[in-house]
Design a protein around this motif. Structure first.
Motif: not given
Length: 250
Positions: A97-105
């Protein structure tokens, strides 16, 4: 179903995309990678999986060509640990449940990562020994999967730790070793192919933005063999591209 419940159900699916549409392999229709319940017949396992056979944006695909484009950089901010390792009967999966990804939005939240042998995606007809999938979900319900192709070479400490600690019995769950850092399964360069596709297992929902890294990672041949002792083949064959454009970052 209201929006809150719909998102809750979607999250349940993403947490176990290799399970049947009910969110549990034990509760849902039975499917495998061979024989009468193999990929050619996934569309018949239950009504929710019909898109496996009739969908027009199915994954994986053979990337024979791509269009160079000004794609946004992948900004990965994953945690440095995983929560649990599950042998779900179709693969080895690590939940987090740890972490994020962004690529534009974004951002998209990392929910789990798992492995296929051999690779599901092909590059100009070439298969790779394995492939890792990092599954993310956006608050809107959109999905994004980062794929990392895997080749035999230098040992990878993270993958080695997964192989030495993974549960060997179907349905078994264990606490993940603190040394399992998902960031260690990424290549140094995060160039990628991007195309619209689907989950590569039932129900094959066409809700995935695929972000396949162009550079493979190296793992020890002995660790590939270790995974193969449990799952010698758990890859869906390449599907028709159906005129989808594959974009490639610069």
């Amino acid at each position: 179903m209201n929006r809150r419940h719909a998102l809750k159900a979607l999250t349940g699916l993403v947490l176990c995309p290799l399970c049947a549409s009910t969110g549990s392999a034990a509760e849902g229709a039975h499917w495998t990678y061979e024989g009468t319940t193999g990929p050619a017949n996934w569309g018949d396992v239950d009504a929710a999986s019909k898109v496996c056979s009739v969908g027009s944006q199915q994954s994986p695909i053979d990337i024979n060509g791509s269009i160079k484009a000004q794609l946004p950089p992948l900004r990965i901010a994953w945690g440095k640990t995983a929560d649990t390792i599950v042998n779900n009967g179709h693969t080895i999966q690590l939940n987090t449940a740890k972490g994020t990804l962004t690529f534009g939005g974004g951002p998209y939240r990392l929910l789990q990562f798992h492995f296929h042998r051999p690779s599901e995606h092909l590059i100009r007809g070439k298969s790779f020994p394995m492939e890792a999938h990092f599954v993310h979900a956006h608050a809107s319900g959109a999905l994004a999967v980062v794929g990392a192709l895997m080749v035999a070479g230098r040992p990878n400490r993270v993958f080695s730790k997964i192989i030495t600690t993974m549960p060997t019995h179907e349905g078994e769950t264990v606490k993940a070793d603190p040394a399992i850092n998902p960031n260690g399964l990424l290549p140094r360069r995060l160039a990628y192919y991007r195309y619209p596709g689907s989950l590569t297992t039932p129900p094959c929902s066409e809700t995935v933005e695929w972000l396949l890294l162009t550079d493979p990672i190296q793992v020890a041949d002995a660790d590939i063999a270790g995974f193969a002792k449990l799952y010698a083949m758990n890859a869906r064959p390449a599907q028709k591209a159906n005129r989808r454009d594959v974009l490639r970052s610069g």
